[in-house]
Design a protein around this motif. Structure first.
Motif, PDB file in Angstrom:
ATOM      1  N   GLY A  56       0.815  -1.214   0.000  1.00 29.11           N
ATOM      2  CA  GLY A  56       0.000   0.000   0.000  1.00 29.11           C
ATOM      3  C   GLY A  56       0.847   1.263   0.000  1.00 29.11           C
ATOM      4  O   GLY A  56       0.322   2.369   0.005  1.00 29.11           O
ATOM      5  N   LEU A  57       2.172   1.105  -0.008  1.00 23.33           N
ATOM      6  CA  LEU A  57       3.099   2.234  -0.018  1.00 23.33           C
ATOM      7  C   LEU A  57       3.765   2.333  -1.386  1.00 23.33           C
ATOM      8  O   LEU A  57       3.804   1.357  -2.132  1.00 23.33           O
ATOM      9  CB  LEU A  57       4.149   2.069   1.075  1.00 23.33           C
ATOM     10  CG  LEU A  57       3.601   1.935   2.500  1.00 23.33           C
ATOM     11  CD1 LEU A  57       4.706   1.521   3.461  1.00 23.33           C
ATOM     12  CD2 LEU A  57       2.956   3.228   2.943  1.00 23.33           C
ATOM     13  N   VAL A  58       4.289   3.509  -1.702  1.00 25.35           N
ATOM     14  CA  VAL A  58       4.918   3.722  -2.999  1.00 25.35           C
ATOM     15  C   VAL A  58       6.352   4.216  -2.831  1.00 25.35           C
ATOM     16  O   VAL A  58       6.703   4.788  -1.803  1.00 25.35           O
ATOM     17  CB  VAL A  58       4.119   4.720  -3.876  1.00 25.35           C
ATOM     18  CG1 VAL A  58       2.750   4.160  -4.223  1.00 25.35           C
ATOM     19  CG2 VAL A  58       3.985   6.071  -3.202  1.00 25.35           C
ATOM     20  N   ASP A  59       7.162   3.985  -3.881  1.00 25.77           N
ATOM     21  CA  ASP A  59       8.537   4.480  -3.859  1.00 25.77           C
ATOM     22  C   ASP A  59       8.580   5.914  -4.366  1.00 25.77           C
ATOM     23  O   ASP A  59       7.542   6.526  -4.624  1.00 25.77           O
ATOM     24  CB  ASP A  59       9.466   3.549  -4.641  1.00 25.77           C
ATOM     25  CG  ASP A  59       9.310   3.632  -6.148  1.00 25.77           C
ATOM     26  OD1 ASP A  59       8.393   4.326  -6.656  1.00 25.77           O
ATOM     27  OD2 ASP A  59      10.117   3.003  -6.854  1.00 25.77           O
ATOM     28  N   LYS A  60       9.779   6.466  -4.541  1.00 26.42           N
ATOM     29  CA  LYS A  60       9.913   7.867  -4.942  1.00 26.42           C
ATOM     30  C   LYS A  60       9.392   8.128  -6.358  1.00 26.42           C
ATOM     31  O   LYS A  60       9.113   9.260  -6.710  1.00 26.42           O
ATOM     32  CB  LYS A  60      11.359   8.330  -4.815  1.00 26.42           C
ATOM     33  CG  LYS A  60      12.316   7.725  -5.807  1.00 26.42           C
ATOM     34  CD  LYS A  60      13.714   8.264  -5.591  1.00 26.42           C
ATOM     35  CE  LYS A  60      14.656   7.810  -6.673  1.00 26.42           C
ATOM     36  NZ  LYS A  60      15.987   8.377  -6.497  1.00 26.42           N
ATOM     37  N   LYS A  74      18.722   5.775  -0.092  1.00 29.13           N
ATOM     38  CA  LYS A  74      19.840   6.700   0.059  1.00 29.13           C
ATOM     39  C   LYS A  74      19.796   7.164   1.512  1.00 29.13           C
ATOM     40  O   LYS A  74      18.740   7.520   2.029  1.00 29.13           O
ATOM     41  CB  LYS A  74      19.658   7.887  -0.888  1.00 29.13           C
ATOM     42  CG  LYS A  74      20.762   8.907  -0.829  1.00 29.13           C
ATOM     43  CD  LYS A  74      20.471   9.996  -1.850  1.00 29.13           C
ATOM     44  CE  LYS A  74      21.496  11.082  -1.814  1.00 29.13           C
ATOM     45  NZ  LYS A  74      21.198  12.141  -2.799  1.00 29.13           N
ATOM     46  N   TYR A  75      20.926   7.129   2.194  1.00 26.03           N
ATOM     47  CA  TYR A  75      20.955   7.544   3.594  1.00 26.03           C
ATOM     48  C   TYR A  75      22.150   8.444   3.849  1.00 26.03           C
ATOM     49  O   TYR A  75      23.145   8.398   3.131  1.00 26.03           O
ATOM     50  CB  TYR A  75      20.995   6.326   4.528  1.00 26.03           C
ATOM     51  CG  TYR A  75      22.239   5.486   4.380  1.00 26.03           C
ATOM     52  CD1 TYR A  75      23.342   5.711   5.191  1.00 26.03           C
ATOM     53  CD2 TYR A  75      22.311   4.489   3.420  1.00 26.03           C
ATOM     54  CE1 TYR A  75      24.492   4.958   5.050  1.00 26.03           C
ATOM     55  CE2 TYR A  75      23.451   3.721   3.268  1.00 26.03           C
ATOM     56  CZ  TYR A  75      24.540   3.964   4.085  1.00 26.03           C
ATOM     57  OH  TYR A  75      25.671   3.210   3.931  1.00 26.03           O
ATOM     58  N   GLU A  76      22.022   9.268   4.879  1.00 26.41           N
ATOM     59  CA  GLU A  76      23.102  10.180   5.245  1.00 26.41           C
ATOM     60  C   GLU A  76      24.246   9.394   5.867  1.00 26.41           C
ATOM     61  O   GLU A  76      24.037   8.545   6.737  1.00 26.41           O
ATOM     62  CB  GLU A  76      22.582  11.216   6.239  1.00 26.41           C
ATOM     63  CG  GLU A  76      23.604  12.258   6.600  1.00 26.41           C
ATOM     64  CD  GLU A  76      23.050  13.296   7.565  1.00 26.41           C
ATOM     65  OE1 GLU A  76      23.840  13.778   8.385  1.00 26.41           O
ATOM     66  OE2 GLU A  76      21.845  13.597   7.510  1.00 26.41           O
ATOM     67  N   GLU A 126      13.691   3.542  -3.881  1.00 25.26           N
ATOM     68  CA  GLU A 126      13.373   3.257  -5.269  1.00 25.26           C
ATOM     69  C   GLU A 126      13.375   1.749  -5.457  1.00 25.26           C
ATOM     70  O   GLU A 126      14.279   1.060  -4.974  1.00 25.26           O
ATOM     71  CB  GLU A 126      14.418   3.895  -6.177  1.00 25.26           C
ATOM     72  CG  GLU A 126      14.199   3.628  -7.636  1.00 25.26           C
ATOM     73  CD  GLU A 126      15.243   4.313  -8.501  1.00 25.26           C
ATOM     74  OE1 GLU A 126      14.955   4.516  -9.680  1.00 25.26           O
ATOM     75  OE2 GLU A 126      16.356   4.616  -8.005  1.00 25.26           O
ATOM     76  N   ILE A 127      12.356   1.230  -6.136  1.00 27.69           N
ATOM     77  CA  ILE A 127      12.330  -0.195  -6.463  1.00 27.69           C
ATOM     78  C   ILE A 127      13.359  -0.431  -7.560  1.00 27.69           C
ATOM     79  O   ILE A 127      13.330   0.221  -8.597  1.00 27.69           O
ATOM     80  CB  ILE A 127      10.929  -0.630  -6.937  1.00 27.69           C
ATOM     81  CG1 ILE A 127       9.892  -0.393  -5.851  1.00 27.69           C
ATOM     82  CG2 ILE A 127      10.952  -2.103  -7.375  1.00 27.69           C
ATOM     83  CD1 ILE A 127       8.462  -0.553  -6.316  1.00 27.69           C
TER      84      ILE A 127
END
Length: 135
Positions: A56-60, A74-76, A126-127
């Motif tokens: 039920g969730l989406v990527d960027k 992507k992470y800091e 992102e998938i």
């Protein structure tokens, strides 16, 4: 009431099916209360499918995230020269929620992977594939 969305991997044909309920695929619970899907044609050939539930969730990119998708975050990371890094994980449905398990990561006893919702709250993802085609 929220509509349940499923997609299926055709084990025989090695293809992804996104219209499970309109293709005549039977979805049932087995004796272990696990969903499974099957079908047979007029020639009596049996087809088996691996079902994947939508989170039920989406990527960027606004693509819907399903079980067994491979996603990249992507992470800091202040140790990296550019200030960030990437990690990938597989979306699984575990203990009643969607979690991201990182391939090759050895989880300590008592430690559970982070939920997909928690990951998405702080990190767009992102998938990049799924376990059937890209793993």
């Amino acid at each position: 009431m929220k509509k349940i969305k499923l997609r299926a991997w055709d084990v025989n044909e090695k293809t992804m099916i996104t219209d499970v309920f309109t293709r005549g695929i039977d979805v049932e619970l087995n004796e272990d209360s696990e969903l499974y899907a099957w079908n047979h044609d007029s020639f009596g050939d049996y087809y088996e499918y691996d079902l994947m539930l939508s989170s039920g969730l989406v990527d960027k990119n606004h693509d819907e995230i399903y079980e067994r998708d491979i996603i990249r975050f992507k992470y800091e990371d202040k140790c990296e020269e550019k200030g960030y890094g990437y990690c990938e994980g597989i979306v699984v449905f575990k203990n009643g929620c969607f979690v991201v398990e990182q391939a090759g990561f050895d989880y300590r006893p008592g430690y559970e992977p982070m939920t997909l919702h928690t990951w998405l709250k702080d990190n767009p993802c992102e998938i990049v594939g799924n376990i059937y085609r890209d793993f």
